[in-house]
Motif scaffolding. Structure first.
Motif, PDB file in Angstrom:
ATOM      1  N   ASN A 239      -1.870   4.287 -33.156  1.00  0.00           N
ATOM      2  CA  ASN A 239      -1.786   5.705 -32.857  1.00  0.00           C
ATOM      3  C   ASN A 239      -0.770   6.256 -33.859  1.00  0.00           C
ATOM      4  OD1 ASN A 239      -1.554   8.251 -31.811  1.00  0.00           O
ATOM      5  ND2 ASN A 239      -0.509   7.636 -29.924  1.00  0.00           N
TER       6      ASN A 239
ATOM      7  N   SER B 246      -2.466   2.278 -19.204  1.00  0.00           N
ATOM      8  CA  SER B 246      -2.726   3.715 -19.335  1.00  0.00           C
ATOM      9  C   SER B 246      -4.060   4.018 -19.985  1.00  0.00           C
ATOM     10  CB  SER B 246      -1.617   4.374 -20.164  1.00  0.00           C
ATOM     11  OG  SER B 246      -0.473   4.569 -19.374  1.00  0.00           O
ATOM     12  N   LYS B 247      -4.346   3.356 -21.110  1.00  0.00           N
ATOM     13  CA  LYS B 247      -5.508   3.757 -21.887  1.00  0.00           C
ATOM     14  C   LYS B 247      -6.749   2.948 -21.519  1.00  0.00           C
ATOM     15  CE  LYS B 247      -2.523   6.475 -23.730  1.00  0.00           C
ATOM     16  NZ  LYS B 247      -1.524   6.017 -24.651  1.00  0.00           N
TER      17      LYS B 247
ATOM     18  N   ARG C 222       0.609   4.967 -13.673  1.00  0.00           N
ATOM     19  CA  ARG C 222       1.784   4.322 -14.254  1.00  0.00           C
ATOM     20  C   ARG C 222       1.897   2.824 -13.987  1.00  0.00           C
ATOM     21  NH1 ARG C 222       2.099   6.484 -17.903  1.00  0.00           N
ATOM     22  NH2 ARG C 222       4.202   5.814 -18.404  1.00  0.00           N
TER      23      ARG C 222
ATOM     24  N   TYR D 187       4.133   6.859 -34.030  1.00  0.00           N
ATOM     25  CA  TYR D 187       4.248   7.321 -32.631  1.00  0.00           C
ATOM     26  C   TYR D 187       5.708   7.783 -32.461  1.00  0.00           C
ATOM     27  CZ  TYR D 187       4.065   6.585 -27.442  1.00  0.00           C
ATOM     28  OH  TYR D 187       4.103   6.701 -26.068  1.00  0.00           O
TER      29      TYR D 187
ATOM     30  N   CYS E   3       2.315  -0.857 -34.402  1.00  0.00           N
ATOM     31  CA  CYS E   3       1.390  -0.420 -33.359  1.00  0.00           C
ATOM     32  C   CYS E   3      -0.034  -0.630 -33.858  1.00  0.00           C
ATOM     33  CB  CYS E   3       1.641   1.066 -33.053  1.00  0.00           C
ATOM     34  SG  CYS E   3       0.482   1.776 -31.863  1.00  0.00           S
TER      35      CYS E   3
ATOM     36  N   SER F  98      -0.084  -1.670 -21.864  1.00  0.00           N
ATOM     37  CA  SER F  98      -0.124  -0.645 -20.831  1.00  0.00           C
ATOM     38  C   SER F  98      -1.506  -0.576 -20.205  1.00  0.00           C
ATOM     39  CB  SER F  98       0.229   0.694 -21.471  1.00  0.00           C
ATOM     40  OG  SER F  98       0.066   1.735 -20.541  1.00  0.00           O
TER      41      SER F  98
ATOM     42  N   TYR G 110       9.186   5.869 -30.975  1.00  0.00           N
ATOM     43  CA  TYR G 110       9.991   4.831 -31.628  1.00  0.00           C
ATOM     44  C   TYR G 110      11.166   5.472 -32.375  1.00  0.00           C
ATOM     45  CZ  TYR G 110       5.341   2.557 -31.404  1.00  0.00           C
ATOM     46  OH  TYR G 110       4.112   2.097 -31.022  1.00  0.00           O
TER      47      TYR G 110
ATOM     48  N   SER H 177       4.745   1.916 -20.992  1.00  0.00           N
ATOM     49  CA  SER H 177       5.158   1.396 -22.295  1.00  0.00           C
ATOM     50  C   SER H 177       6.087   2.359 -23.011  1.00  0.00           C
ATOM     51  CB  SER H 177       3.938   1.185 -23.196  1.00  0.00           C
ATOM     52  OG  SER H 177       3.322  -0.012 -22.886  1.00  0.00           O
ATOM     53  N   LYS H 178       5.920   3.643 -22.717  1.00  0.00           N
ATOM     54  CA  LYS H 178       6.790   4.615 -23.370  1.00  0.00           C
ATOM     55  C   LYS H 178       8.246   4.321 -22.991  1.00  0.00           C
ATOM     56  CE  LYS H 178       7.039   9.619 -23.932  1.00  0.00           C
ATOM     57  NZ  LYS H 178       6.624  10.894 -23.321  1.00  0.00           N
TER      58      LYS H 178
ATOM     59  N   ALA I 159      -0.866  -1.033 -27.019  1.00  0.00           N
ATOM     60  CA  ALA I 159      -1.400  -0.149 -25.972  1.00  0.00           C
ATOM     61  C   ALA I 159      -2.911   0.054 -26.091  1.00  0.00           C
ATOM     62  CB  ALA I 159      -0.691   1.201 -26.024  1.00  0.00           C
TER      63      ALA I 159
ATOM     64  N   ASP J 255       3.406  -2.874 -30.376  1.00  0.00           N
ATOM     65  CA  ASP J 255       2.808  -2.005 -29.356  1.00  0.00           C
ATOM     66  C   ASP J 255       1.295  -2.204 -29.377  1.00  0.00           C
ATOM     67  OD1 ASP J 255       1.878   0.060 -27.758  1.00  0.00           O
ATOM     68  OD2 ASP J 255       3.289   1.552 -28.549  1.00  0.00           O
TER      69      ASP J 255
ATOM     70  N   ALA K 244       2.535  -0.787 -16.723  1.00  0.00           N
ATOM     71  CA  ALA K 244       2.526  -1.360 -18.063  1.00  0.00           C
ATOM     72  C   ALA K 244       3.252  -2.698 -18.011  1.00  0.00           C
ATOM     73  CB  ALA K 244       3.213  -0.409 -19.045  1.00  0.00           C
TER      74      ALA K 244
HETATM   75  C1  LIG Z   1      -0.278   5.963 -24.757  1.00  0.00           C
HETATM   76  C2  LIG Z   1       0.601   5.075 -25.534  1.00  0.00           C
HETATM   77  C3  LIG Z   1       1.401   4.123 -24.891  1.00  0.00           C
HETATM   78  C4  LIG Z   1       1.357   3.943 -23.390  1.00  0.00           C
HETATM   79  O1  LIG Z   1       2.351   4.656 -22.779  1.00  0.00           O
HETATM   80  P1  LIG Z   1       2.543   4.588 -21.197  1.00  0.00           P
HETATM   81  O2  LIG Z   1       3.945   5.011 -20.999  1.00  0.00           O
HETATM   82  O3  LIG Z   1       2.306   3.167 -20.764  1.00  0.00           O
HETATM   83  O4  LIG Z   1       1.551   5.536 -20.591  1.00  0.00           O
HETATM   84  C5  LIG Z   1       2.191   3.294 -25.662  1.00  0.00           C
HETATM   85  N1  LIG Z   1       2.195   3.380 -27.008  1.00  0.00           N
HETATM   86  C6  LIG Z   1       1.432   4.266 -27.651  1.00  0.00           C
HETATM   87  C7  LIG Z   1       1.449   4.290 -29.134  1.00  0.00           C
HETATM   88  C8  LIG Z   1       0.632   5.155 -26.940  1.00  0.00           C
HETATM   89  O5  LIG Z   1      -0.120   6.043 -27.597  1.00  0.00           O
END
Ligand SMILES: *Cc1c(COP(=O)(O)O)cnc(C)c1O
Length: 411
Positions: free
Chosen positions: A187, A248-249, A257, A132, A183, A246, A135, A108-109, A217, A215, A259
């Motif tokens: 975060n 990821s979390k 990796r 975050y 978001c 994603s 952005y 997602s990043k 995530a 977002d 998303a």
């Molecule tokens: C961890 C996170 C992501 C996810 O990032 P990846 O690249 O998919 O690991 C996206 N947005 C926010 C705000 C995050 O904290």
């Protein structure tokens, strides 16, 4: 000599995490025996779910056999994964999203940054403060801002402050902005958005022809059944929102990796000649040209998240971190510290006690408790006076850190 993209020179040279590392290193040099507990990082700590590992091992074996070997896959991701995502993550929640509106990616990043490729350079862009940092920095790199001031705020961006005063939900701007980053769960603040709040944003975006970059995530960490997991749970969002998600979390894929980004086919942007253009077509073209897809092995691992075993295992993983968040909230509250977030998100957003600045509280926690967190001011000027504590850690570390903090701060 070749010239450079001068916009990179406007970036506030990665101030937050290097400064944290500098202060921790100085402390450790002076106190080599201190056992430091890091509750600062937004990275997961627990191992990959067994269902995902089993699926990836089977996929590796397929790659080792000429008959089942896979070369390049579809740039947008394999159909079998996009179908599972559409069914489980969207249609099951009443969202009208089809598999071909879902683009699989390696994070997602990157998607949050890459999405700017399909937008023009004169859009007015709104972000929350704190935010975050991805952005903001990706817009700086793309030349969408001027220079930063002393507070780290860039000329040309619209900052929407979020704090306890507005329940950590930004006020809808009174002026027109073209792109809005949201978001939720948030975060760094751990705040969530109600359906009513997102309805206000969707109404605003539709009235102004704006696009919401949503977002999600952390959607898996929502425990309150009344809260929306997707922007597409809001009527009309198909016409004004892109959503980032994603693995990821929720599934511990930060190092693996995978998303996805949702671009509805009904979403339009304006061309220079005044005509409306489908953003889906542009994103599809962008991905087909600049991206060659996520590894077959990893996509099989992501698919396993949707198996019954995978679902049970990721629920356990999320519950583990949320128990950490619960412990952090309880212990800090008992120590007389005001906390926010941490009930539908893996971050607890702490009001620094005794009017300490974010960085003074950081130093106090480091020196008195040997605990490392993240100063809120590092996420934006309005984060001053706050502090982020992450629930991504072992139970042992969380318990030990909380014991040290309560002993230090208890009256
Ligand atoms: C961890 C996170 C992501 C996810 O990032 P990846 O690249 O998919 O690991 C996206 N947005 C926010 C705000 C995050 O904290």
């Amino acid at each position: 000599m070749a010239t450079i993209n001068d916009n990179y020179l406007k970036l506030k040279a990665g101030y937050l995490f290097p400064e944290i590392a500098r202060r921790v290193n100085t402390f450790v040099a002076e106190h080599p025996d201190a056992s430091i507990i890091k509750l600062g990082i937004g990275d997961v700590t627990e191992p990959l779910p067994a269902a995902c590992r089993t699926a990836m091992i089977a996929a590796v074996d397929e790659m080792g056999d000429r008959a089942s070997f896979k070369g390049y896959g579809p740039e947008q991701g394999y159909g079998w994964l996009r179908e599972k995502i559409a069914t489980h993550d969207f249609q099951a929640r009443g969202c009208d999203i089809s598999p071909d509106e879902i683009f699989i990616s390696d994070g997602s990043k990157c998607d949050c940054g890459n999405i700017l490729d399909i937008f023009g350079s004169t859009n007015t862009i709104a972000v929350t403060d704190p935010v975050y940092p991805v952005y903001v920095d990706t817009n700086v790199m793309a030349g969408h801002t001027g220079d930063a001031n002393d507070q780290g705020e860039y000329d040309g961006l619209v900052y929407l402050p979020i704090s306890a005063d507005n329940d950590f939900t930004a006020e809808i701007p009174s002026t027109k902005v073209d792109l809005i980053y949201l978001c939720f769960p948030n975060n760094p603040t751990g705040a969530t958005a109600t359906k009513a709040h997102l309805q206000d944003w969707v109404a605003y975006a539709r009235a102004h022809g704006s696009i919401i970059l949503f977002d999600a995530a952390y959607e898996a960490f929502i425990t309150d059944p009344a809260l929306p997991h997707s922007i597409y749970e809001i009527e009309g969002a198909r016409d004004c929102a892109i959503e980032f998600r994603s693995f990821s979390k929720n599934a511990g894929f930060t190092g693996t990796r995978c998303a996805l980004t949702v671009v509805p086919k009904t979403l339009m942007g304006k061309a220079a000649d005044g005509s409306d253009v489908e953003l889906w077509k542009l994103w599809n073209r962008r991905q087909s040209t600049k991206f060659n897809g996520v590894s077959y092995i990893v996509q099989r691992g992501a698919e396993a998240v949707y198996s019954p075993k995978g679902q049970a295992q990721i629920q356990e993983l999320v519950a583990f971190y949320m128990k950490n968040a619960h412990i952090i909230r309880e212990q800090l509250t008992a120590a007389g510290i005001q906390v926010y977030g941490g009930t539908n998100a893996p971050y607890v957003w702490v009001k620094t006690p005794h009017g300490l600045s974010s960085w003074d509280f950081f130093d106090k926690l480091l020196h008195a408790c040997n605990v490392v967190g993240t100063p809120g001011a590092g996420f934006g000027a309005a984060g001053e006076g706050y502090f982020r504590i992450s629930a991504f850690n072992s139970r042992e570390n969380v318990n030990a850190a909380m014991q040290r903090i309560t002993e230090t701060f208890k009256a």
